[in-house]
Each structure stands twice: as C-alpha cells, then as structure tokens.
Design a protein around this motif. Sequence first.
Motif, PDB file in Angstrom:
ATOM      1  N   ARG A 255      80.584  44.818  39.824  1.00  0.00           N
ATOM      2  CA  ARG A 255      81.671  45.354  40.634  1.00  0.00           C
ATOM      3  C   ARG A 255      81.604  44.791  42.044  1.00  0.00           C
ATOM      4  N   ARG A 256      80.395  44.509  42.521  1.00  0.00           N
ATOM      5  CA  ARG A 256      80.225  43.906  43.846  1.00  0.00           C
ATOM      6  C   ARG A 256      80.376  42.379  43.798  1.00  0.00           C
ATOM      7  N   SER A 257      80.556  41.841  42.609  1.00  0.00           N
ATOM      8  CA  SER A 257      80.719  40.394  42.405  1.00  0.00           C
ATOM      9  C   SER A 257      79.518  39.608  42.929  1.00  0.00           C
ATOM     10  N   ILE A 258      78.328  40.070  42.592  1.00  0.00           N
ATOM     11  CA  ILE A 258      77.119  39.343  42.962  1.00  0.00           C
ATOM     12  C   ILE A 258      76.327  39.018  41.701  1.00  0.00           C
ATOM     13  N   THR A 259      75.587  37.927  41.734  1.00  0.00           N
ATOM     14  CA  THR A 259      74.799  37.494  40.587  1.00  0.00           C
ATOM     15  C   THR A 259      73.443  38.200  40.572  1.00  0.00           C
ATOM     16  N   GLN A 260      72.742  38.042  39.464  1.00  0.00           N
ATOM     17  CA  GLN A 260      71.399  38.615  39.381  1.00  0.00           C
ATOM     18  C   GLN A 260      70.486  38.000  40.440  1.00  0.00           C
ATOM     19  N   GLU A 261      70.658  36.715  40.671  1.00  0.00           N
ATOM     20  CA  GLU A 261      69.832  36.032  41.662  1.00  0.00           C
ATOM     21  C   GLU A 261      70.099  36.540  43.074  1.00  0.00           C
ATOM     22  N   GLN A 262      71.374  36.772  43.390  1.00  0.00           N
ATOM     23  CA  GLN A 262      71.724  37.301  44.720  1.00  0.00           C
ATOM     24  C   GLN A 262      71.167  38.702  44.916  1.00  0.00           C
TER      25      GLN A 262
ATOM     26  N   LEU B  17      66.772  42.343  47.235  1.00  0.00           N
ATOM     27  CA  LEU B  17      65.725  43.334  46.969  1.00  0.00           C
ATOM     28  C   LEU B  17      64.318  42.765  47.126  1.00  0.00           C
ATOM     29  N   GLY B  18      64.214  41.429  47.255  1.00  0.00           N
ATOM     30  CA  GLY B  18      62.903  40.810  47.399  1.00  0.00           C
ATOM     31  C   GLY B  18      62.132  40.734  46.094  1.00  0.00           C
ATOM     32  N   VAL B  19      62.836  40.555  44.975  1.00  0.00           N
ATOM     33  CA  VAL B  19      62.202  40.427  43.664  1.00  0.00           C
ATOM     34  C   VAL B  19      62.731  39.158  43.006  1.00  0.00           C
ATOM     35  N   SER B  20      62.246  38.851  41.816  1.00  0.00           N
ATOM     36  CA  SER B  20      62.700  37.662  41.107  1.00  0.00           C
ATOM     37  C   SER B  20      63.931  37.971  40.259  1.00  0.00           C
ATOM     38  N   ARG B  21      64.677  36.920  39.895  1.00  0.00           N
ATOM     39  CA  ARG B  21      65.853  37.108  39.050  1.00  0.00           C
ATOM     40  C   ARG B  21      65.457  37.655  37.678  1.00  0.00           C
ATOM     41  N   GLN B  22      64.312  37.243  37.171  1.00  0.00           N
ATOM     42  CA  GLN B  22      63.846  37.731  35.874  1.00  0.00           C
ATOM     43  C   GLN B  22      63.605  39.249  35.909  1.00  0.00           C
ATOM     44  N   THR B  23      63.137  39.729  37.056  1.00  0.00           N
ATOM     45  CA  THR B  23      62.908  41.171  37.191  1.00  0.00           C
ATOM     46  C   THR B  23      64.211  41.941  37.079  1.00  0.00           C
TER      47      THR B  23
ATOM     48  N   ASP C 195      67.001  47.082  30.298  1.00  0.00           N
ATOM     49  CA  ASP C 195      66.254  48.332  30.072  1.00  0.00           C
ATOM     50  C   ASP C 195      64.867  48.093  29.493  1.00  0.00           C
ATOM     51  N   SER C 196      64.320  46.899  29.768  1.00  0.00           N
ATOM     52  CA  SER C 196      62.973  46.624  29.276  1.00  0.00           C
ATOM     53  C   SER C 196      61.915  46.967  30.323  1.00  0.00           C
ATOM     54  N   SER C 197      62.362  47.229  31.555  1.00  0.00           N
ATOM     55  CA  SER C 197      61.466  47.699  32.613  1.00  0.00           C
ATOM     56  C   SER C 197      62.300  48.430  33.659  1.00  0.00           C
ATOM     57  N   TYR C 198      61.596  49.166  34.513  1.00  0.00           N
ATOM     58  CA  TYR C 198      62.289  49.957  35.535  1.00  0.00           C
ATOM     59  C   TYR C 198      61.690  49.673  36.907  1.00  0.00           C
ATOM     60  N   PRO C 199      62.510  49.700  37.935  1.00  0.00           N
ATOM     61  CA  PRO C 199      62.001  49.433  39.295  1.00  0.00           C
ATOM     62  C   PRO C 199      61.196  50.608  39.833  1.00  0.00           C
ATOM     63  N   GLU C 200      60.414  50.330  40.862  1.00  0.00           N
ATOM     64  CA  GLU C 200      59.680  51.398  41.522  1.00  0.00           C
ATOM     65  C   GLU C 200      60.633  52.219  42.386  1.00  0.00           C
ATOM     66  N   MET C 201      60.163  53.355  42.842  1.00  0.00           N
ATOM     67  CA  MET C 201      61.019  54.303  43.561  1.00  0.00           C
ATOM     68  C   MET C 201      61.661  53.663  44.793  1.00  0.00           C
TER      69      MET C 201
END
Length: 300
Positions: A13-20, A25-31, A38-44
């Motif tokens: 909806r924000r028209s941004i890619t996974q990489e953006q 967020l300071g994480v990798s695109r794979q994350t 739904d294979s993993s969840y972010p920290e709080m």
Amino acid sequence: MSFGENLQFYRKRRSITQEQLAEQLGVSRQTVSKWEADSSYPEMEKILQLCDMFGCSMDTLLRGEARGELMKDTSGYDMHMNRFTKEITVGIAVILVGVTLGGAAEGLFRLEDFSGVLVIAGALIGALILVMSGMKHSRFVKKHPHINPFYTEEEIETFENRFMYMIVGGIGCILAGGLFLVITEQLPGKAGYTAEDIYGWGFLVFVTVGVSLIVYAGIQKSKYNIAEYNKENAGMTSREDRLIGMWSGCIMIFATIIFLVAGLVYDLWEKAWIVYVVGGLLCGVVSVIINGTKRDDDEK
C-alpha cells in the motif's frame, strides 16, 4: 489475516519494496521476506517501528484484518470533522449576522448607537465560537495525528458533486446580493435616509448565506483529503508555511483591532471594512516574500 499478510498489505500500500523496507528497519531483505512468509517474526523493537511506520496498532498488525481496518473510522474522525465544520461556519455566520443586524438597526430604526453594539456582540460571540472550535480541533489532532484513509471512491465522488453545487450556490447568493443592492438603489428614500441606508443591510443577508455556504463546503472538502491531514500533522508542514500562517494571523488580528477602534472611537463603521482588504493584500505580499526567499535559498 496473518502477520505476514498484514505486513505485505501495508508494504504494498505504501508502494515500497522488501529491500526498501529492510533498509528503513536496518535488516536484510531476506529477513523481511521471511516475515511476510510467516516463517519468522521480528523482535518487539521492530514491531513497534512497523506500527509507527504504517500508522497501525500492534494488535491489527499481528493478528488483525489490516484491509478491513482501513475502511473503518476508528478514531471518530468523520463525526469530529462534521462538528468542526458546523462550528466554524456558525462562528463566521454569527460575525456576519452581527454586522447585518447592525446595518438593519441603523437603516430601518435609526438606532446608530445600538447598531455598533450589535456589530461588536456578533464579533465577540463569533470569535469565541471560532476559538473554542479551534482548541477542540487541536486537541483531536494531538490525540489522532494519523488517520487511516477509510472513505470509499463512491463517497468522495458523491461529495465532489455536492461541493460543486455548494460553491456555485454560495457565489450565486453573493451575486444575487449585488443585484439586490443595484435594484434597491433605485427605490426612493425616506426622511433624509437614502435607499442604500434603508435596504443596504439586505445585501449583507445574501453575503452571510453565500459566505457560510462556501466556508462549509471548503472545510468539508478538506475533510476528505486525509492524506493532507496526515502530512500536516506528521510535522511535514514546511517552515515557510508556518511563517506565512503566523504572519497572516498577526496581520488579520491587527486589522480587526483597527476596525474596532475606527468604529468605536471615530464612528467610521461604513469605511473601516477597507482594513480587511488591505490585510488580505498584505497576507498575499507576505506569502510572496517568504516563498521567494525560500526559492533564493534553494538556488544558492
């Protein structure tokens, strides 16, 4: 919807890619890809960042129906804006009604002193209504700085059609007032009073209706522009816009003081209105100067 589905919905909806999103967020695109699968969840900490970024609650992001929540007015925005529109319109109308009644008192009943009282009373009551409404709106904005768009295309289209009729109707009322003034000027006066003295206040009746209709339509139109509301209240309003607003407010307050002094002290009610015209021109000059200064700075 699962967390991954909600995250994907908000991101697209924000028209941004996974990489953006990953960079923000300071994480990798794979994350991010794993989160959406739904294979993993972010920290709080990351969940809170996502909630701030997308303007949603944690409950909605983790286990809610993001698509459905966007179509609900969970903050009471529509009801608040409708009330705000009515209060601003009433405040302005009361000021104009005071001027109209003052003109009628002087033209019809020759109550020159009482006419000034009516004008001042209308101005004070109207100003109090405007101030109270502005304070309530500011409190609402602080509590709800971000509103999820929920108006449908059909609702917006329906209003746009009404908006056109309201604006045309308001302008038509003002023009009809001018026609009324022209016609009544041809009528005979009475006992030292010209036709303008006797019927001139009728023009103000048309102006009051027309201006009130235009103000109502304008504020209602801004209600549907939720994107602009979010932009302004997210602190994205430019420094130049804030300066223009501050100086324009000071100019119009000063114009009102001059208007009241000219009327109360020197009895120049019929001529004092010119200060508002001059004030409006000064506001325009301020806008041009400030925006021109900004362009000069940008070019350097």
